[in-house]
Design a protein around this motif. Structure first.
Motif, short mmCIF file in Angstrom:
data_model
loop_
_atom_site.label_atom_id
_atom_site.label_comp_id
_atom_site.label_asym_id
_atom_site.label_seq_id
_atom_site.Cartn_x
_atom_site.Cartn_y
_atom_site.Cartn_z
N ALA B 36 -0.87 -1.12 -25.14
CA ALA B 36 -1.43 -1.23 -23.80
C ALA B 36 -0.58 -2.14 -22.92
N GLY B 37 -0.01 -3.18 -23.53
CA GLY B 37 0.82 -4.12 -22.77
C GLY B 37 2.05 -3.44 -22.21
N PHE B 38 2.64 -2.51 -23.01
CA PHE B 38 3.82 -1.79 -22.51
C PHE B 38 3.41 -0.71 -21.50
N ALA B 39 2.28 -0.04 -21.80
CA ALA B 39 1.89 1.10 -20.97
C ALA B 39 1.33 0.65 -19.62
N LYS B 40 0.70 -0.50 -19.61
CA LYS B 40 0.00 -0.91 -18.40
C LYS B 40 0.45 -2.31 -18.02
N PRO B 41 1.29 -2.44 -17.00
CA PRO B 41 1.75 -3.77 -16.62
C PRO B 41 0.56 -4.65 -16.23
N GLY B 42 0.58 -5.87 -16.67
CA GLY B 42 -0.53 -6.76 -16.33
C GLY B 42 -1.54 -6.87 -17.45
N PHE B 43 -1.59 -5.85 -18.32
CA PHE B 43 -2.56 -5.92 -19.41
C PHE B 43 -2.20 -7.05 -20.36
N GLY B 44 -0.90 -7.17 -20.65
CA GLY B 44 -0.47 -8.16 -21.62
C GLY B 44 -0.32 -9.57 -21.05
N SER B 45 -0.63 -9.75 -19.78
CA SER B 45 -0.44 -11.08 -19.20
C SER B 45 -1.41 -12.07 -19.84
N TYR B 46 -1.00 -13.34 -19.85
CA TYR B 46 -1.81 -14.36 -20.51
C TYR B 46 -3.21 -14.43 -19.90
N HIS B 48 -4.96 -12.13 -18.42
CA HIS B 48 -5.81 -11.01 -18.77
C HIS B 48 -6.31 -11.11 -20.21
N LEU B 49 -5.39 -11.46 -21.10
CA LEU B 49 -5.79 -11.58 -22.50
C LEU B 49 -6.82 -12.69 -22.67
N ARG B 50 -6.63 -13.77 -21.89
CA ARG B 50 -7.58 -14.87 -21.97
C ARG B 50 -8.96 -14.41 -21.49
N TYR B 51 -8.94 -13.58 -20.44
CA TYR B 51 -10.20 -13.05 -19.92
C TYR B 51 -10.89 -12.17 -20.98
N LEU B 52 -10.08 -11.35 -21.66
CA LEU B 52 -10.64 -10.50 -22.73
C LEU B 52 -11.29 -11.36 -23.81
N LEU B 53 -10.58 -12.45 -24.17
CA LEU B 53 -11.12 -13.32 -25.21
C LEU B 53 -12.44 -13.95 -24.77
N GLU B 54 -12.51 -14.29 -23.47
CA GLU B 54 -13.76 -14.89 -22.98
C GLU B 54 -14.91 -13.91 -23.14
N ARG B 168 -11.46 -25.50 -18.70
CA ARG B 168 -10.34 -25.06 -19.54
C ARG B 168 -9.81 -26.30 -20.24
N ILE B 169 -9.73 -26.24 -21.53
CA ILE B 169 -9.15 -27.34 -22.28
C ILE B 169 -7.79 -26.87 -22.76
N ILE B 170 -6.75 -27.58 -22.35
CA ILE B 170 -5.36 -27.13 -22.54
C ILE B 170 -5.24 -25.62 -22.33
N GLY B 171 -5.79 -25.16 -21.24
CA GLY B 171 -5.62 -23.76 -20.87
C GLY B 171 -6.54 -22.79 -21.58
N ILE B 172 -7.31 -23.29 -22.55
CA ILE B 172 -8.21 -22.38 -23.27
C ILE B 172 -9.62 -22.54 -22.70
N PRO B 173 -10.26 -21.45 -22.32
CA PRO B 173 -11.61 -21.55 -21.77
C PRO B 173 -12.56 -22.17 -22.78
N ALA B 174 -13.51 -22.96 -22.26
CA ALA B 174 -14.45 -23.66 -23.13
C ALA B 174 -15.25 -22.68 -23.99
N GLY B 175 -15.57 -21.50 -23.41
CA GLY B 175 -16.34 -20.51 -24.16
C GLY B 175 -15.59 -20.05 -25.39
N VAL B 176 -14.29 -19.79 -25.22
CA VAL B 176 -13.47 -19.33 -26.35
C VAL B 176 -13.39 -20.43 -27.41
N ILE B 283 -13.11 -8.39 -30.52
CA ILE B 283 -11.97 -8.33 -29.59
C ILE B 283 -11.59 -6.88 -29.33
N LEU B 284 -11.61 -6.08 -30.39
CA LEU B 284 -11.27 -4.66 -30.27
C LEU B 284 -12.21 -3.96 -29.30
#
Lengths: 323, 324
Positions: B36-46, B48-54, B168-176, B283-284
C-alpha cells in the motif's frame, strides 16, 4: 424421521413426540399466558383483523427464527440473517414492479436466498472455517449487495400483492402453518433425516454413511431462503425496500431460537420450539407496547426475560437433581 | 506446566515460524503496508501509520478481553455495549465534579468490570451459554443507556481524557502507549501466570480442568471481568480521542474485536491462540478499513470489499484444524 417411525408404530411416534414436547411445556405455558394477557389488554385481537395484524408482525420473526434454528440444529450459526433479510427486501422491491412481475420477483428472491445461503455453507463447511466468522464477513458482503441494489429506501411492491400478504387477511398465519408443514416434510427427506444426526454427532453420523456436509450445506441454503422470504414479506408490508431494514433480525433470530430451547452445539432442540420462541418474543413486544412501555424499556425487559427464560430451566433442573 | 509451555511455543525453526499464526499475521500486515505504501503515496507516511495505530489501539484494547474470553472457550457479545457504557458514563459521572477526572474514570472502570463480572456470574452459575448471556446483557445495557443518556452526544472535559486523546510522548500518541503497556501486561498474564494457563485449560476441556482442580466458576467470572475492564478502558480511550460519547459509539467494536481475535489465529472454539496474534490482527483490520476508504467506492462496494478481504485473510490464518 417422524414419518418413518409412524409407518412402523403409531404409539411409538406419539411417545417420541411427547418426549420432545416435554421440555417445551414451560415455554408453551408462558406463550399461552402472554397471549391471554395480550388478548385481555387488547380484546380486538380476537377478531379476524386482529389475528391478521398480529400474525403479520410475527411472521418475519418466525421465519428468521426458523432460519437460525435450522443452522443451530446442525451445529452452525449465522450472523448474516439480518443482512440477508435486507437483501430479500430490496430484491423484492426492485424486481416486482419490473418486467417479470410478482412471480418473477418471488423467484428472484428465493433463488438469491438459496444461492447466498449455499455459498456461505460451502465456504464454512468445505473450507472448514468457523461459521460465526464466515457469516460475519458474509453479512458485510450481503449488506453491501443490498446497498448496491438499492442505495436508499425505495422501489415498489404492487399494491394488490401487499394487500394479499399484509392486508386484512390472515395470510401471514396461513404462511406460518404452511412453512411449519413444509419443515415436517423436509425432515422426512434424506437430507432432513441427516440434519439432526449431523448436528448431534458429526463424526458418528459420517461413519454411519450420513451425508453430513451435504446436510449442513442444505441447511445453510434453506436458512438463506427463509431469510430472504422474510425480507420479501417485510417489503410487502411496507410497500417498498430498505437496504438496512433487516439489521435487528440477526440477534432477534438467535434470541428466539434460544428461547425455544434450541442449543448451540447442534442436535438439540425442535423447530416447534423455535417458532414458539419467536411467538413469545413477538407477543412480549406487543404486550409491552400496549402497557405503554417506552420502546427503550423493551430492550431492558427483553434482556432480562431472555436471561430468565434460559436460566430458569437450568436452576430448576439443579434443584431437582439435589433433593 | 513446562511441558504445556513447550507445545505452545515450539522450538524455533523456519517451519514452526511459518506455522505460527501470530507471526503470519504480522507478516501479512507488513506485506499490506509495504504494498500500500508503494501503491498509494502518503499511506506509508509516519503520520498516517501513527493514525492507523491510534485507531488500532481501541480495537486492540477491546480485543484483549475478547481474546481472553475466546481462549477460555466463550465469547463476549457485550463488549460493544460496555465500550458505550464507559464512553457515555465518564462524562455523566464527571459532572458531579472532580478536578483531574481520574476519579470518574476509575468509577467507570470499576463499573465496566462489574458488568463483565455479572456476565461471568451468569455463565458460571446460571450456566447460560456465553453468547446468550452477553447478548442479553448487551440488549439490557442498550436500553439502560438510552434511558439514562438519551439520544444526544455528551462531551467530556477533563485533563486526564484530554491527555489520553491528544498527548504525544516522544512522538507516540498516549493511546498507543497505553495500548502497548496494557498489551504487555495482558501477554504476561496470559503466558506467564497460573491464571493464563488455566484459561487455556478451560478452553481446551472444561470438564478435565474442573477434575484437575481448577475452580472453573471463579476463572470464568474473572475472565469476563477482564473483558469488561478491557472494554471499559477502550471506551475511556475513545472518549479521549473523540471528545464526546454517544449511545452506539461502541457498536462497531464488537465485530471488530471478534474479527481481530480470529484473524490473529486464536481458535474461536477456545483452548489455543494468543494475544500476540490479536495485536497484528487489530492493526490489519484497521489497515483494511483505511485502504477501502482510500479506494473511492460507494458504501455498498466498500462493505463488499471489507467482507471479502476478511474472508480471504481467514483462509490464510483462521482455518480450524482438520477434525479427525
Amino acid at each position: 424421521m417422524s414419518s418413518m417411525i409412524r409407518t412402523g408404530d403409531d404409539r411409538l411416534y406419539w411417545r417420541v413426540q411427547g418426549e420432545r414436547n416435554r421440555g417445551l411445556m414451560g415455554l408453551f405455558a408462558v406463550v399461552a399466558a402472554f397471549l391471554a394477557l395480550y388478548a385481555y389488554l387488547f380484546p380486538g385481537l380476537l377478531s379476524v383483523a386482529g389475528v391478521s395484524k398480529f400474525a403479520q408482525s410475527w411472521l418475519p420473526l418466525a421465519l428468521v427464527a426458523m432460519a437460525q434454528a435450522i443452522l443451530m440444529l446442525t451445529g452452525g450459526i449465522s450472523l448474516a440473517i439480518g443482512a440477508t433479510v435486507s437483501l430479500g427486501a430490496v430484491i423484492a422491491a426492485t424486481t416486482m414492479s419490473g418486467y417479470f412481475g410478482v412471480a418473477g420477483g418471488i423467484v428472484a428472491v428465493s433463488a438469491s436466498g438459496l444461492v447466498i445461503g449455499a455459498l456461505c455453507g460451502v465456504i464454512a463447511i468445505r473450507l472448514r472455517l468457523p461459521a460465526i466468522i464466515v457469516t460475519l464477513a458474509a453479512s458485510f458482503i450481503i449488506g453491501g449487495l443490498a446497498l448496491l441494489i438499492l442505495p436508499r429506501p425505495g422501489g415498489a411492491i404492487p399494491g394488490w400483492f401487499s394487500d394479499l400478504l399484509a392486508g386484512n387477511t390472515p395470510a401471514a398465519l396461513v404462511l406460518v402453518f404452511l412453512v411449519a408443514l413444509l419443515w415436517k416434510l423436509y425432515l422426512a427427506t434424506p437430507l432432513g433425516l441427516s440434519l439432526y444426526a449431523a448436528g448431534e454427532n458429526p463424526v458418528g453420523a459420517y461413519r454411519a454413511g450420513v451425508p453430513v456436509d451435504a446436510a449442513r450445506i442444505a441447511a445453510y441454503a434453506i436458512s438463506g431462503l427463509l431469510s430472504t422470504l422474510a425480507g420479501l414479506f417485510i417489503a410487502a408490508q411496507t410497500g417498498s425496500g430498505d437496504p438496512v431494514i433487516g439489521q435487528a433480525f440477526t440477534l432477534n433470530s438467535i434470541a428466539a431460537a434460544v428461547l425455544g430451547g434450541v442449543g448451540f452445539l447442534g442436535g438439540r432442540g425442535t423447530m416447534r420450539g423455535a417458532i414458539a420462541g419467536s411467538l413469545l418474543l413477538s407477543v412480549m413486544i406487543n404486550v409491552m407496547f400496549f402497557l405503554g412501555f417506552p420502546p427503550v424499556a423493551q430492550y431492558v425487559a427483553q434482556g432480562l426475560i431472555i436471561i430468565g427464560a434460559v436460566a430458569l430451566p437450568q436452576l430448576t433442573a439443579r434443584f431437582r437433581r439435589r433433593p | 506446566m513446562n511441558q504445556a509451555n513447550h507445545s505452545r511455543f515450539p522450538a524455533w525453526s523456519p517451519r514452526a515460524l511459518l506455522r505460527n499464526r501470530a507471526f503470519l499475521t504480522v507478516a501479512i500486515v507488513i506485506l499490506v503496508w509495504v504494498v500500500a505504501g508503494f501503491a498509494k503515496p502518503g499511506f506509508g507516511s509516519y503520520g498516517h501509520l501513527r493514525y492507523l495505530l491510534e485507531l488500532a489501539a481501541v480495537i486492540g484494547l477491546v480485543a484483549i478481553g475478547q481474546t481472553y474470553v475466546v481462549i477460555a472457550g466463550g465469547i463476549d457479545l457485550s463488549v460493544g455495549a460496555i465500550v458505550t457504557v464507559s464512553a457515555v458514563g465518564v462524562p455523566l459521572v464527571a459532572l458531579s465534579g472532580d478536578g483531574s477526572g481520574t476519579f470518574a474514570v476509575l468509577i467507570i472502570l470499576v463499573a465496566a468490570t462489574s458488568i463483565g463480572f455479572l456476565n461471568g456470574l451468569g455463565v458460571a452459575y446460571l450456566r447460560i451459554h456465553p453468547m446468550i448471556m452477553t447478548l442479553a446483557m448487551a440488549t439490557f445495557l442498550q436500553g439502560v443507556l438510552i434511558l439514562i443518556a438519551g439520544g444526544t452526544a455528551i462531551s467530556a472535559q477533563n485533563p486526564l481524557l484530554a491527555w489520553l486523546g491528544n498527548a504525544r510522548i516522544i512522538g507516540i500518541p498516549a493511546g498507543v502507549l497505553l495500548w502497548a503497556v496494557v498489551s504487555g501486561a495482558a501477554l504476561a498474564v496470559l503466558h506467564a501466570t497460573p491464571f493464563g494457563a488455566r484459561l487455556y485449560a478451560l478452553g481446551a476441556n472444561p470438564l478435565a480442568s474442573a477434575l484437575s482442580g481448577i475452580n472453573v466458576q471463579a476463572t470464568t467470572m474473572a475472565v469476563y471481568a477482564v473483558s469488561g475492564l478491557a472494554a471499559g478502558l477502550a471506551g475511556v480511550l475513545i472518549l479521549g480521542m473523540n471528545g464526546q460519547g454517544y449511545v452506539g459509539i461502541g457498536d462497531p467494536y464488537l465485530l471488530a474485536s471478534i474479527a481481530a481475535v480470529v484473524l490473529g489465529g486464536t481458535s474461536i472454539l477456545g483452548g489455543s491462540g494468543s494475544y500476540a496474534g490479536t495485536i497484528p490482527g487489530a492493526i490489519l483490520l484497521v489497515t483494511i478499513t483505511a485502504l477501502i476508504t482510500v479506494v473511492n467506492a460507494s458504501a455498498g462496494w466498500r462493505s463488499i470489499l471489507f467482507g471479502s478481504l476478511i474472508l480471504l485473510l481467514l483462509l490464510l490464518s483462521g482455518r480450524e484444524s482438520q477434525r479427525r
